[in-house]
Design a protein around this motif. Structure first.
Motif, PDB file in Angstrom:
ATOM      1  N   VAL A   1      -6.000   1.883  -1.629  1.00  0.00           N
ATOM      2  CA  VAL A   1      -5.467   0.714  -0.947  1.00  0.00           C
ATOM      3  C   VAL A   1      -5.163   0.860   0.525  1.00  0.00           C
ATOM      4  N   HIS A   2      -5.798   1.962   1.206  1.00  0.00           N
ATOM      5  CA  HIS A   2      -5.870   1.928   2.615  1.00  0.00           C
ATOM      6  C   HIS A   2      -7.239   1.751   3.203  1.00  0.00           C
ATOM      7  N   SER A   3      -8.208   1.139   2.092  1.00  0.00           N
ATOM      8  CA  SER A   3      -9.776   1.045   2.802  1.00  0.00           C
ATOM      9  C   SER A   3      -9.886  -0.622   2.812  1.00  0.00           C
TER      10      SER A   3
ATOM     11  N   PRO B   1       0.562  -1.178  -0.070  1.00  0.00           N
ATOM     12  CA  PRO B   1       0.048  -0.004  -0.080  1.00  0.00           C
ATOM     13  C   PRO B   1       0.905   1.311   0.058  1.00  0.00           C
ATOM     14  N   ASP B   2       2.017   1.132   0.627  1.00  0.00           N
ATOM     15  CA  ASP B   2       2.883   2.334   0.924  1.00  0.00           C
ATOM     16  C   ASP B   2       3.577   2.566  -0.397  1.00  0.00           C
ATOM     17  N   LEU B   3       3.701   1.918  -1.703  1.00  0.00           N
ATOM     18  CA  LEU B   3       4.249   1.920  -2.799  1.00  0.00           C
ATOM     19  C   LEU B   3       3.832   3.402  -3.527  1.00  0.00           C
TER      20      LEU B   3
ATOM     21  N   LEU C   1      -3.366  -6.396   6.916  1.00  0.00           N
ATOM     22  CA  LEU C   1      -2.958  -6.127   8.248  1.00  0.00           C
ATOM     23  C   LEU C   1      -2.137  -4.457   7.840  1.00  0.00           C
ATOM     24  N   HIS C   2      -1.496  -4.056   7.019  1.00  0.00           N
ATOM     25  CA  HIS C   2      -1.280  -2.716   6.793  1.00  0.00           C
ATOM     26  C   HIS C   2      -2.268  -1.924   7.034  1.00  0.00           C
ATOM     27  N   ILE C   3      -3.502  -2.137   6.568  1.00  0.00           N
ATOM     28  CA  ILE C   3      -4.707  -0.993   6.755  1.00  0.00           C
ATOM     29  C   ILE C   3      -4.765  -0.949   8.285  1.00  0.00           C
TER      30      ILE C   3
ATOM     31  N   PHE D   1      -3.118  -1.921  10.952  1.00  0.00           N
ATOM     32  CA  PHE D   1      -1.861  -1.291  11.792  1.00  0.00           C
ATOM     33  C   PHE D   1      -1.656   0.350  11.505  1.00  0.00           C
ATOM     34  N   ASP D   2      -1.944   0.812  10.279  1.00  0.00           N
ATOM     35  CA  ASP D   2      -2.102   2.335  10.115  1.00  0.00           C
ATOM     36  C   ASP D   2      -3.214   2.695  10.820  1.00  0.00           C
ATOM     37  N   ALA D   3      -4.268   1.920  11.006  1.00  0.00           N
ATOM     38  CA  ALA D   3      -5.486   2.678  11.858  1.00  0.00           C
ATOM     39  C   ALA D   3      -4.939   2.948  13.145  1.00  0.00           C
TER      40      ALA D   3
HETATM   41 ZN   LIG Z   1       0.235   3.017   5.022  1.00  0.00          ZN
END
Ligand SMILES: [Zn+2]
Length: 178
Positions: free
Chosen positions: A69-71, A30-32, A103-105, A107-109
């Protein structure tokens, strides 16, 4: 959180599985959006905070790509589509990456405050604001950094110890022969 932390925690959760690296790499995907855009500029900042205050963050953060990508909604739809379209073998091969993305989403939350994402975009634009930020000092970024990196260092040492123990347990079999 920062990309290497995403990789670390995603890997850590599945460290016993041979596909743990896929979950780790999935956590980087997602952070690409940010990585690719910042890459040519990265070596020209004089400090971490100067980088953090670059207006490019806002532009990217507001972009359709970063929001999508963060949804969790887009994530869930993608996972379902993959399950429907792909055959069993392909699905099994790819889904650890998707787990890593999810998991990225999550952890970011829990590590973004003013730049929290709308995790139910496009169904809801309500921004998810955590009490702790991985970079905003007004929201315990210093303490977060210290705790997070101490825990990671301890876990890396434990992991090396665990690998070493497994290696030493296995090696006598090699020497004992007829
Ligand atoms: Zn992110």
């Amino acid at each position: 959180m920062s990309p290497y932390e995403h990789f670390f925690w995603n890997y850590a959760f599945f460290f016993r599985k041979p596909w743990a690296w896929k979950v780790g790499v999935g956590g980087l995907l997602p952070d690409l959006v940010y990585g690719i855009a910042f890459l040519p500029k990265l070596f020209f900042y004089r400090s971490f905070m100067e980088w953090m205050h670059d207006p490019l963050w806002d532009t990217l953060w507001n972009s359709l790509m970063a929001r999508s990508v963060h949804s969790l909604v887009v994530w869930g739809v993608s996972l379902s589509l993959l399950w429907i379209i792909a055959n069993r073998a392909t699905f099994n091969h790819i889904y650890p990456f998707i787990i890593g993305w999810g998991l990225h989403i999550l952890f970011d939350a829990f590590t973004h405050v003013s730049d929290g994402y709308a995790i139910f975009y496009p169904l809801s634009g309500i921004q998810f604001r955590a009490p702790i930020s991985y970079w905003e000092r007004a929201f315990h970024a210093r303490e977060y950094f210290l705790i997070s990196h101490t825990v990671m260092a301890v876990l890396i040492l434990l992991w090396i110890g665990w690998k070493l123990k497994r290696f030493l347990k296995r090696s006598p079999k090699i020497s004992s022969g007829p």
